[in-house]
Motif scaffolding. Structure first.
Motif: not given
Length: 583
Positions: A518-521, A534, A565-567
């Protein structure tokens, strides 16, 4: 005296001998003269035979005085274009062109008609005195020429116009009959063969008049006996003592005059007439009610249907037709008949909806809005009957996803971000129905998995729904009915399929593979829902084997890729010179 007598007798003998000799000389002279004439004739024929008579032309080409070889060469060269170009042809006022298919000029034979040794006095005289037109000799492929004439005829033929009467807006409009014109193909083939190179342009093809199927007399009869009476006055319809009026405009809207054996007959559109009567008097029709299979007290129950009442369309049409052309009795009688339901108790019993074929349940979290949508969704799809060969559509079963239908707004995921939308949570209905159909062995026609994995659903074996583009569809491939039952209880959404057990189903799910991180959005939307947990994405493969009576009938595998599921951080991303956050 004797001496004189002897002399006289001698003279008589000499005279008698001289007469035959003179006759013989005459015949000899005549014969010699004849021989001289014949010889001269033959000599002239021989001398003149290698040349074409003066003034001779073929299709406008002058070949007079030329040798046979020269004349043949001139014809071939000069008529090269004329023998290959399309020929203008006409039939009446219609014109087109005909390809010279199957036609070929025989130049040598054409010249040969007026050259060479001949004893035909006309030719010899023509050599001496001159001549004019020589008819060309044409080689003909009859089949090819006929086929081309038939092709041209399709363009030139003028179909006859049948007499007709159009009924509209309470009036009758007459179309007068007209004869047609058709190419006489055999005669046209002969004409083209003879006039191909020499006839005037366009070649006027012979034609045959084609009479109309409905003539003037038939039109006059139909006007007098049908059209005028029908448009003259209204017709009353008696429906069990209740009267309604059909005006001439009403009558012409459901009536027509159709050709039959050269005549025009009145035809009433029985369905349109019945609809018109029912529009004026809706109480005439009572719809039949089909039998139903519904869940009552936790099990399928057959609810009998009921007969309806409807107007007998054929009897009504016949009665109205008779009244419409009558000069005295302009009242028609409508007869009512019973209408049986299309789906009867016997039909329902034959479907064998008697036992639970499969069932599945999925858990849900405590969210009043979302739970409301699940309850409404269960009510909408329960008691949906899918007959053998029919296809279940979740979007059709749910109906419109609106507040008027009982749905409310709840959480949905759009473009990977959680937000709120009408009917949020219905994907749980879709997933649970999908699994019930999956384990019943039904044919899975159309579905779409979620982009993210939800822990409450079996991975690789779930389906979302989004009106109108994303649907769940499956087909009942068993010989029995399939009845849907759905309800909400104990924190779970339940679905059962009732019918008769037909398939055995086994399934397996692979280990997760192809993990993605996941990445941060950052989300600045007012409806943003933060996610501080995430989860990585992954791929999984599900296999299903369907068997009947111990024999495998279907084996399929589906691979699903879930994104992470991104953060999600609600708000704008930090600027480059902002101090680091302590989380």
């Amino acid at each position: 005296m004797r001496s004189d007598t002897s002399t006289d007798q001698s003279l008589l003998v000499d005279f008698a001998d001289e007469e035959p000799r003179r006759r013989r000389r005459g015949w000899i002279i005549a014969l010699v003269a004849l021989l001289v004439l014949v010889g001269g004739y033959v000599a002239a024929s021989w001398y003149l035979g290698d040349r074409v008579p003066r003034g001779a032309t073929v299709a406008g080409v002058d070949i007079g005085g030329l040798t046979a070889e020269e004349a043949t060469a001139r014809l071939t060269e000069t008529l090269a274009t004329a023998t290959t170009e399309p020929v203008p042809v006409a039939l009446g006022e219609a014109e087109t062109t005909l390809e010279p298919t199957g036609l070929e000029l025989d130049g040598e034979a054409t010249v040969g008609q007026v050259t060479g040794l001949t004893f035909d006095p006309r030719v010899v005289v023509a050599h001496l005195l001159g001549m004019s037109e020589v008819r060309p000799v044409v080689d003909v492929d009859e089949d090819a020429l006929r086929a081309e004439v038939e092709r041209v005829a399709e363009t030139l033929d003028r179909a006859p116009v049948d007499g007709a009467i159009a009924l509209s807006d309470g009036e009758a409009q007459v179309t007068e009959p007209e004869a047609g014109l058709s190419v006489d193909v055999p005669a046209a083939v002969e004409l083209v063969r003879d006039e191909w190179l020499t006839g005037e342009r366009p070649l006027e093809l012979p034609g045959t008049e084609v009479p109309p199927a409905v003539g003037a007399e038939a039109v006059e009869t139909a006007m007098a006996d049908i059209a005028r009476p029908l448009t003259r006055a209204p017709v009353a319809v008696d429906i069990e003592g209740r009267l309604l009026e059909l005006t001439p405009a009403d009558l012409t809207s459901v009536a027509s005059l159709e050709p039959s054996d050269g005549q025009l007959e009145l035809v009433i559109d029985s369905r349109a007439l019945a609809d018109l009567v029912l529009e004026r008097d809706p109480e005439v029709r009572t719809a039949a009610r089909d039998a139903q299979i519904v869940i009552r007290d936790g099990a399928p129950t057959i609810v009998p249907g009921a007969t309806g009442m409807d107007v007998d369309e054929e009897v009504l049409a016949e009665s109205v037709a008779a009244a419409a052309v009558s000069s005295t009795d302009r009242t028609a009688v409508a007869v009512l008949r019973e209408v049986e339901p299309e789906f009867t108790v016997a039909d329902a019993e034959a479907l064998g909806v008697t036992e639970v074929v499969s069932e599945f349940a999925t858990p849900f979290h405590n969210d009043a809005q979302r739970t409301r949508n699940l309850v409404v969704g269960a009510e909408k799809i329960s008691n949906t009957l899918i007959k053998p060969g029919e296809t279940f559509s979740l979007i059709e079963a749910l109906g419109p996803i609106t507040s008027e239908a009982g749905f409310v707004s709840s959480g949905v995921v759009v473009d990977g971000l959680e937000t709120s939308g009408m009917g949020g949570g219905l994907s749980q209905v879709s997933t649970t129905v999908f699994n019930a159909a999956f384990f019943a062995g039904m044919e899975l026609d159309e579905w779409q998995t979620h982009s993210h994995h939800y822990a409450r659903y079996p991975e690789g074996r779930e389906a979302t729904v989004y009106t109108p583009s994303v649907d769940l569809k499956w087909t009942n491939t068993t010989p029995y009915g399939a009845l849907v039952q759905a309800w909400v209880a104990g924190g779970e959404f339940h679905v059962r399929l009732w019918g008769t057990k037909y398939f055995d189903v086994t399934t397996s799910t692979s280990e997760r593979f192809n993990f993605t991180q996941p990445s941060t959005v950052y989300n600045s939307s007012p409806s943003c829902v933060a996610n501080s947990s995430p989860e990585p994405g992954f791929t999984v493969t599900v296999t299903r084997v369907v068997s009947h009576d111990g024999t495998e009938v279907d084996r399929e595998s589906w691979t699903t890729r879930y994104i992470p599921w991104d953060r999600v951080v609600c708000g704008s991303p930090p600027s480059a010179d902002s101090p680091p956050s302590d989380g």
